[in-house]
Design an enzyme around this catalytic site. Structure first.
Site, short mmCIF file in Angstrom:
data_model
loop_
_atom_site.label_atom_id
_atom_site.label_comp_id
_atom_site.label_asym_id
_atom_site.label_seq_id
_atom_site.Cartn_x
_atom_site.Cartn_y
_atom_site.Cartn_z
N ASP A 14 45.77 45.20 36.38
CA ASP A 14 46.65 44.89 37.28
C ASP A 14 48.13 45.70 37.19
O ASP A 14 47.94 46.61 36.17
CB ASP A 14 46.95 43.50 36.79
CG ASP A 14 48.12 42.71 37.74
OD1 ASP A 14 48.23 42.81 38.87
OD2 ASP A 14 49.06 42.37 36.88
N SER A 15 48.80 45.55 37.90
CA SER A 15 50.32 46.11 37.71
C SER A 15 51.06 46.10 36.30
O SER A 15 51.81 46.75 35.92
CB SER A 15 51.15 45.66 38.75
OG SER A 15 51.63 44.56 38.65
N TYR A 46 54.39 46.49 41.28
CA TYR A 46 54.00 47.29 42.13
C TYR A 46 54.34 46.78 43.65
O TYR A 46 54.44 47.45 44.93
CB TYR A 46 52.28 47.23 42.38
CG TYR A 46 51.60 47.86 41.45
CD1 TYR A 46 52.12 48.67 40.33
CD2 TYR A 46 50.33 48.02 41.51
CE1 TYR A 46 51.48 49.42 39.43
CE2 TYR A 46 49.53 48.92 40.56
CZ TYR A 46 50.05 49.61 39.64
OH TYR A 46 49.31 50.38 39.03
N GLY A 47 54.77 45.55 44.03
CA GLY A 47 54.91 44.85 45.08
C GLY A 47 55.91 45.24 45.79
O GLY A 47 56.30 44.75 47.09
N CYS A 77 44.58 42.37 41.16
CA CYS A 77 46.07 42.51 41.65
C CYS A 77 46.07 42.40 43.36
O CYS A 77 45.38 43.03 44.00
CB CYS A 77 46.79 43.86 41.59
SG CYS A 77 48.18 44.07 41.94
N ASN A 78 46.66 41.46 43.90
CA ASN A 78 46.63 41.15 45.35
C ASN A 78 47.47 42.39 46.04
O ASN A 78 46.94 42.83 47.05
CB ASN A 78 47.45 40.03 45.63
CG ASN A 78 46.54 38.60 45.23
OD1 ASN A 78 45.98 37.89 45.97
ND2 ASN A 78 46.79 38.23 43.97
N GLU A 156 56.46 39.33 33.23
CA GLU A 156 56.41 40.63 32.44
C GLU A 156 56.94 40.30 31.30
O GLU A 156 56.81 41.22 30.05
CB GLU A 156 56.64 41.93 33.30
CG GLU A 156 55.70 42.34 34.35
CD GLU A 156 54.44 42.77 33.82
OE1 GLU A 156 54.46 43.74 32.99
OE2 GLU A 156 53.53 42.31 34.03
N CYS A 187 49.64 35.94 44.17
CA CYS A 187 50.03 37.16 43.32
C CYS A 187 49.51 36.59 41.89
O CYS A 187 49.55 35.52 41.42
CB CYS A 187 51.43 37.45 43.06
SG CYS A 187 51.75 38.45 41.78
N HIS A 189 50.20 37.16 38.95
CA HIS A 189 51.05 36.71 37.98
C HIS A 189 51.47 35.29 37.95
O HIS A 189 51.94 34.83 36.87
CB HIS A 189 52.43 37.64 37.94
CG HIS A 189 52.64 38.92 37.39
ND1 HIS A 189 51.67 40.14 38.23
CD2 HIS A 189 53.17 39.66 36.48
CE1 HIS A 189 52.06 41.29 37.36
NE2 HIS A 189 52.69 40.93 36.48
N1 DGL Z 1 50.05 40.79 40.01
C1 DGL Z 1 50.17 41.70 41.39
C2 DGL Z 1 49.49 40.86 42.45
O1 DGL Z 1 48.50 40.10 42.35
C3 DGL Z 1 51.22 42.60 41.75
C4 DGL Z 1 52.56 42.27 41.04
C5 DGL Z 1 53.64 43.41 41.35
O2 DGL Z 1 53.40 44.13 40.44
O3 DGL Z 1 54.31 43.25 41.99
O4 DGL Z 1 50.06 40.98 43.72
#
Ligand code: DGL
Length: 261
Positions: A14-15, A46-47, A77-78, A156, A187, A189
Site C-alpha cells: 500500500d502507499s 498517493y491519493g 490500495c484502492n 500514517e 480507502c 486506511h
Molecule cells: N490506502 C490507499 C487507498 O486505499 C491510499 C491512500 C493514499 O496514499 O492516499 O486508496
C-alpha cells in the site's frame, strides 16, 4: 505434486499503513501463509498525486516484492488499483495479482434503493474504475462520492482515535448524515478509523469495507493456480517500509494487532 512456489510468501503493499487492514483479512482467511507487507510511507499519500506518478511507484513496489520471491501480489490500495491494476496485469500475466476497489456492489444491492456515501481518495473518485462502478449500480442506489484528502495522514501518523481526528471526521461527514444509510470505506486506511466513523454516523448507517472480499479473491486465485501452501500452523508476517525506521515497523505491528470491530 506440489507447485514449487507454493511455500513462498504473498506480497502485499500500500502507499503506507492502510493496506494492513487488508493484510489482517488475508491472515484471517489464510493464516498458514507467509506474508511480506511493504508500506510506501515515504511517498504517502498517493491519493493526491498524478496517475502517472502512482503507476511508477506501484510498479516499483511490485518489483520489490517479486524480487523477494512473492508468489502473488495483493495491491492493498484502492488508489494504486485504480491507477495501475490493468497495466500490472498485462506486465505480469503469470502472477496471481488482486487489487481492491470500493465495496459499492454489496452496499448498492441492499434492498430499498439505499443512499451510499463512498469515502475515498481524490484519485480514486476521479478514476475510470470508480466511474464504471457508479454507472453499474446507479439504478440500484444513490451514490455520493466523497474525496477525503487529509484523512490518510492521520492514520500514517498513528492517530486513529484523537480528538482532532474526530473533529475532522465530524466536519467531513456532517453535510451527509441526514440523507445516507450506508458508508463505503473506499480507502484501505479508513478501516482504522471505522470506530470513530460509526460513532459519528450512528447505528442506523451501515459500513462497508472491501478488505475481506479482496482476501477471499486472493485465496481463490492462489487455489486455482495451485499455489496455496499445504503447511500447517501459522505463517509469518514481515513488515517493510520505505521510511525504514523502527517507528514505522512498530506502528505497522500495532495496527496489525488492532481490533477493528
Ligand atoms: N490506502 C490507499 C487507498 O486505499 C491510499 C491512500 C493514499 O496514499 O492516499 O486508496
Amino acid at each position: 505434486m506440489e507447485h514449487p512456489k507454493c511455500d513462498r510468501p504473498i506480497g502485499v503493499f500500500d502507499s503506507g499503513m492502510g493496506g494492513i487492514s487488508v493484510l489482517k483479512e488475508l491472515y484471517k482467511v489464510m493464516p498458514q501463509e507467509d506474508y511480506i507487507y511493504f508500506g510506501d510511507s515515504k511517498n504517502a499519500p498517493y491519493g493526491t498525486r498524478m496517475a502517472e506518478e502512482i503507476r511508477e511507484m506501484t510498479i516499483a513496489n511490485v518489483q520489490l516484492l517479486l524480487g523477494q520471491g512473492a508468489k502473488g501480489i495483493v495491491v492493498a490500495c484502492n488508489t494504486a488499483t485504480a491507477a495501475a491494476v490493468r497495466m500490472l496485469r498485462s506486465m505480469y500475466p503469470d502472477v496471481p495479482l488482486v487489487g481492491i476497489e470500493p465495496a459499492i456492489k454489496p452496499a448498492a444491492l441492499q434492498p430499498g434503493h439505499p443512499t451510499i456515501l463512498v469515502m475515498a481518495t481524490p484519485m480514486t473518485i476521479k478514476g475510470e474504475k470508480y466511474k464504471a462502478l457508479m454507472m453499474r449500480y446507479e439504478q440500484k442506489a444513490d451514490i455520493i462520492g466523497l474525496p477525503c484528502p487529509g484523512l490518510v495522514e492521520f492514520v500514517e501518523s498513528g492517530n486513529t482515535d484523537g480528538a482532532d481526528l474526530k473533529i475532522f471526521l465530524e466536519d467531513l461527514l456532517a453535510p451527509y448524515l441526514r440523507e445516507i444509510d450506508s458508508i463505503v470505506l473506499g480507502c484501505t486506511h479508513y478501516p482504522f478509523v471505522r470506530r470513530l466513523i460509526e460513532e459519528i454516523a450512528g447505528e442506523r448507517v451501515r459500513i462497508f469495507d472491501g478488505g475481506l472480499g479482496t482476501a477471499r479473491e486472493m485465496r481463490r486465485r492462489l487455489e486455482v493456480a495451485g499455489l496455496l501452501t499445504s503447511r500447517k500452523g501459522n505463517g509469518s508476517v514481515i513488515f517493510e517500509n520505505s521510511l525504514a525506521t523502527e517507528e514505522e515497523i512498530e506502528l505497522s505491528r500495532t495496527l496489525f494487532q488492532k481490533n477493528l470491530g
